[in-house]
Design a protein around this motif. Sequence first.
Motif, PDB file in Angstrom:
ATOM      1  N   MET A 260     -13.087  -1.570  -2.383  1.00 25.52           N
ATOM      2  CA  MET A 260     -12.012  -2.530  -2.619  1.00 25.52           C
ATOM      3  C   MET A 260     -10.727  -1.807  -3.031  1.00 25.52           C
ATOM      4  SD  MET A 260     -14.356  -5.454  -4.401  1.00 25.52           S
ATOM      5  CE  MET A 260     -13.006  -6.413  -5.031  1.00 25.52           C
ATOM      6  N   LEU A 261     -10.855  -0.765  -3.845  1.00 28.25           N
ATOM      7  CA  LEU A 261      -9.685   0.028  -4.232  1.00 28.25           C
ATOM      8  C   LEU A 261      -9.098   0.732  -3.015  1.00 28.25           C
ATOM      9  CD1 LEU A 261      -7.796   1.193  -6.389  1.00 28.25           C
ATOM     10  CD2 LEU A 261      -9.500   3.006  -6.749  1.00 28.25           C
ATOM     11  N   ALA A 262      -9.960   1.289  -2.164  1.00 32.61           N
ATOM     12  CA  ALA A 262      -9.478   1.959  -0.953  1.00 32.61           C
ATOM     13  C   ALA A 262      -8.739   0.978  -0.045  1.00 32.61           C
ATOM     14  CB  ALA A 262     -10.655   2.597  -0.196  1.00 32.61           C
ATOM     15  N   ILE A 263      -9.284  -0.217   0.119  1.00 30.38           N
ATOM     16  CA  ILE A 263      -8.629  -1.241   0.941  1.00 30.38           C
ATOM     17  C   ILE A 263      -7.239  -1.556   0.379  1.00 30.38           C
ATOM     18  CG2 ILE A 263      -8.699  -3.694   1.582  1.00 30.38           C
ATOM     19  CD1 ILE A 263     -11.821  -3.315   1.752  1.00 30.38           C
ATOM     20  N   PHE A 264      -7.158  -1.729  -0.927  1.00 27.04           N
ATOM     21  CA  PHE A 264      -5.880  -2.029  -1.566  1.00 27.04           C
ATOM     22  C   PHE A 264      -4.886  -0.882  -1.355  1.00 27.04           C
ATOM     23  CE2 PHE A 264      -2.958  -1.834  -5.158  1.00 27.04           C
ATOM     24  CZ  PHE A 264      -2.386  -3.091  -5.098  1.00 27.04           C
ATOM     25  N   LEU A 265      -5.356   0.347  -1.507  1.00 29.43           N
ATOM     26  CA  LEU A 265      -4.460   1.495  -1.349  1.00 29.43           C
ATOM     27  C   LEU A 265      -3.987   1.636   0.100  1.00 29.43           C
ATOM     28  CD1 LEU A 265      -6.226   4.094  -3.671  1.00 29.43           C
ATOM     29  CD2 LEU A 265      -4.120   2.801  -4.126  1.00 29.43           C
ATOM     30  N   PHE A 266      -4.885   1.439   1.072  1.00 32.72           N
ATOM     31  CA  PHE A 266      -4.475   1.480   2.476  1.00 32.72           C
ATOM     32  C   PHE A 266      -3.447   0.388   2.764  1.00 32.72           C
ATOM     33  CE2 PHE A 266      -8.694   3.585   3.557  1.00 32.72           C
ATOM     34  CZ  PHE A 266      -8.124   4.823   3.815  1.00 32.72           C
ATOM     35  N   SER A 267      -3.633  -0.789   2.194  1.00 29.60           N
ATOM     36  CA  SER A 267      -2.699  -1.902   2.425  1.00 29.60           C
ATOM     37  C   SER A 267      -1.359  -1.681   1.746  1.00 29.60           C
ATOM     38  CB  SER A 267      -3.305  -3.207   1.912  1.00 29.60           C
ATOM     39  OG  SER A 267      -4.396  -3.564   2.692  1.00 29.60           O
ATOM     40  N   SER A 268      -1.327  -0.809   0.771  1.00 25.47           N
ATOM     41  CA  SER A 268      -0.089  -0.535   0.046  1.00 25.47           C
ATOM     42  C   SER A 268       0.803   0.468   0.775  1.00 25.47           C
ATOM     43  CB  SER A 268      -0.411  -0.008  -1.356  1.00 25.47           C
ATOM     44  OG  SER A 268      -1.105  -0.984  -2.093  1.00 25.47           O
ATOM     45  N   GLN A 269       0.262   1.094   1.824  1.00 24.09           N
ATOM     46  CA  GLN A 269       1.055   2.067   2.576  1.00 24.09           C
ATOM     47  C   GLN A 269       2.111   1.341   3.413  1.00 24.09           C
ATOM     48  OE1 GLN A 269      -2.062   3.910   4.893  1.00 24.09           O
ATOM     49  NE2 GLN A 269      -2.063   5.704   3.575  1.00 24.09           N
ATOM     50  N   PRO A 270       3.350   1.829   3.376  1.00 24.94           N
ATOM     51  CA  PRO A 270       4.376   1.243   4.256  1.00 24.94           C
ATOM     52  C   PRO A 270       3.958   1.366   5.717  1.00 24.94           C
ATOM     53  CG  PRO A 270       5.373   2.683   2.615  1.00 24.94           C
ATOM     54  CD  PRO A 270       3.880   2.869   2.525  1.00 24.94           C
ATOM     55  N   GLY A 271       4.530   0.527   6.579  1.00 29.70           N
ATOM     56  CA  GLY A 271       4.150   0.458   7.977  1.00 29.70           C
ATOM     57  C   GLY A 271       4.193   1.782   8.718  1.00 29.70           C
ATOM     58  N   ASP A 272       5.261   2.561   8.522  1.00 34.41           N
ATOM     59  CA  ASP A 272       5.365   3.831   9.248  1.00 34.41           C
ATOM     60  C   ASP A 272       4.314   4.834   8.783  1.00 34.41           C
ATOM     61  OD1 ASP A 272       6.624   4.047   6.781  1.00 34.41           O
ATOM     62  OD2 ASP A 272       8.251   5.325   7.517  1.00 34.41           O
ATOM     63  N   GLU A 273       4.015   4.849   7.495  1.00 38.38           N
ATOM     64  CA  GLU A 273       2.983   5.749   6.960  1.00 38.38           C
ATOM     65  C   GLU A 273       1.596   5.339   7.459  1.00 38.38           C
ATOM     66  OE1 GLU A 273       1.224   6.981   2.605  1.00 38.38           O
ATOM     67  OE2 GLU A 273       3.312   6.354   2.727  1.00 38.38           O
ATOM     68  N   SER A 274       1.332   4.039   7.464  1.00 38.95           N
ATOM     69  CA  SER A 274       0.057   3.529   7.946  1.00 38.95           C
ATOM     70  C   SER A 274      -0.145   3.856   9.422  1.00 38.95           C
ATOM     71  CB  SER A 274      -0.011   2.011   7.734  1.00 38.95           C
ATOM     72  OG  SER A 274      -1.177   1.488   8.284  1.00 38.95           O
ATOM     73  N   SER A 275       0.914   3.708  10.212  1.00 37.42           N
ATOM     74  CA  SER A 275       0.830   4.014  11.642  1.00 37.42           C
ATOM     75  C   SER A 275       0.548   5.486  11.884  1.00 37.42           C
ATOM     76  CB  SER A 275       2.121   3.622  12.355  1.00 37.42           C
ATOM     77  OG  SER A 275       2.251   2.225  12.366  1.00 37.42           O
ATOM     78  N   SER A 276       1.167   6.360  11.082  1.00 36.72           N
ATOM     79  CA  SER A 276       0.952   7.798  11.284  1.00 36.72           C
ATOM     80  C   SER A 276      -0.483   8.183  10.919  1.00 36.72           C
ATOM     81  CB  SER A 276       1.960   8.627  10.490  1.00 36.72           C
ATOM     82  OG  SER A 276       1.740   8.515   9.110  1.00 36.72           O
ATOM     83  N   VAL A 277      -1.060   7.545   9.909  1.00 42.13           N
ATOM     84  CA  VAL A 277      -2.453   7.820   9.543  1.00 42.13           C
ATOM     85  C   VAL A 277      -3.388   7.366  10.652  1.00 42.13           C
ATOM     86  CG1 VAL A 277      -4.322   7.220   7.946  1.00 42.13           C
ATOM     87  CG2 VAL A 277      -2.061   7.783   7.051  1.00 42.13           C
ATOM     88  N   SER A 278      -3.190   6.153  11.165  1.00 38.90           N
ATOM     89  CA  SER A 278      -4.078   5.666  12.218  1.00 38.90           C
ATOM     90  C   SER A 278      -3.865   6.437  13.521  1.00 38.90           C
ATOM     91  CB  SER A 278      -3.944   4.165  12.432  1.00 38.90           C
ATOM     92  OG  SER A 278      -2.643   3.789  12.691  1.00 38.90           O
ATOM     93  N   PHE A 279      -2.636   6.914  13.783  1.00 41.11           N
ATOM     94  CA  PHE A 279      -2.421   7.695  14.993  1.00 41.11           C
ATOM     95  C   PHE A 279      -3.174   9.018  14.922  1.00 41.11           C
ATOM     96  CE2 PHE A 279      -0.219  10.775  17.673  1.00 41.11           C
ATOM     97  CZ  PHE A 279      -0.400  10.151  18.890  1.00 41.11           C
ATOM     98  N   TRP A 280      -3.269   9.580  13.729  1.00 41.13           N
ATOM     99  CA  TRP A 280      -4.013  10.830  13.552  1.00 41.13           C
ATOM    100  C   TRP A 280      -5.448  10.643  14.036  1.00 41.13           C
ATOM    101  CZ3 TRP A 280      -8.194  12.508  10.599  1.00 41.13           C
ATOM    102  CH2 TRP A 280      -8.339  13.887  10.490  1.00 41.13           C
ATOM    103  N   PHE A 281      -6.060   9.486  13.752  1.00 44.97           N
ATOM    104  CA  PHE A 281      -7.422   9.202  14.194  1.00 44.97           C
ATOM    105  C   PHE A 281      -7.471   8.823  15.683  1.00 44.97           C
ATOM    106  CE2 PHE A 281      -7.987   8.470   9.624  1.00 44.97           C
ATOM    107  CZ  PHE A 281      -9.120   9.241   9.403  1.00 44.97           C
ATOM    108  N   ALA A 282      -6.383   8.285  16.181  1.00 46.95           N
ATOM    109  CA  ALA A 282      -6.382   7.755  17.552  1.00 46.95           C
ATOM    110  C   ALA A 282      -5.917   8.773  18.597  1.00 46.95           C
ATOM    111  CB  ALA A 282      -5.480   6.528  17.619  1.00 46.95           C
ATOM    112  N   ARG A 283      -5.493   9.932  18.167  1.00 46.59           N
ATOM    113  CA  ARG A 283      -4.916  10.912  19.083  1.00 46.59           C
ATOM    114  C   ARG A 283      -5.789  11.200  20.303  1.00 46.59           C
ATOM    115  NH1 ARG A 283      -2.716  16.056  16.025  1.00 46.59           N
ATOM    116  NH2 ARG A 283      -3.708  14.895  14.392  1.00 46.59           N
ATOM    117  N   TRP A 284      -7.047  11.471  20.083  1.00 45.82           N
ATOM    118  CA  TRP A 284      -7.911  11.826  21.213  1.00 45.82           C
ATOM    119  C   TRP A 284      -8.220  10.633  22.109  1.00 45.82           C
ATOM    120  CZ3 TRP A 284     -12.824   9.829  21.835  1.00 45.82           C
ATOM    121  CH2 TRP A 284     -13.348   9.147  20.739  1.00 45.82           C
TER     122      TRP A 284
END
Length: 136
Positions: A19-43
Motif C-alpha cells: 500500500m505504501l509502494a502504491i501511494f509512492l508510485f501515485s505521488s510521482q509526477p506524470g513525466d517521472e512516472s512515464s520515464s519509470v514505466s518506459f524503462w520497463f517497456a523499452r524492450w
Amino acid sequence: MAAMTRSQRVFLALSLGLMLAIFLFSSQPGDESSSVSFWFARWLAKWIGEDGAQFLVRKGAHFTIYALLGFCLLQSFGSRPKSFFWVVAFCVLFAALDEFHQSFVPGRSAQLRDVLLDGCGSATGAAISRFFLKHK
C-alpha cells in the motif's frame, strides 16, 4: 477471535508495504512516472511500439500490484467467512482513494478504468490466495 499467526502478521506487513509502494508510485509526477514505466517497456517497444508498450506496462503494473495486495491481505485474514469479499472491497476502495489522490499530482489524472483494473487484480490475487488456503 483468535490471535494472528506469525505468517498472518508477515502478510499483513507485506500488505502495508504494498500500500505504501502504491501511494509512492501515485505521488510521482506524470513525466517521472512515464520515464519509470518506459524503462520497463523499452524492450517491448520493438514489437508493439512505444505507446503500446507504455500502456501494457502501466496497466500490467496496476493489475499485478493489486493482485499481490489481494493475495497478501487474504493470507493475513486467513479463511474467515466473507474475508474474500472484504479484501476485494477494501482493495477497490483503496484504489479509488489512490486515483483521487493521483488527481492532485501534476501530470496525472484519476481514471475509473484503473480502479476497475485494480479491482480485477485484487480479486484474482485473493482468489489465488483462497486456493492456497483451502489446499494447505
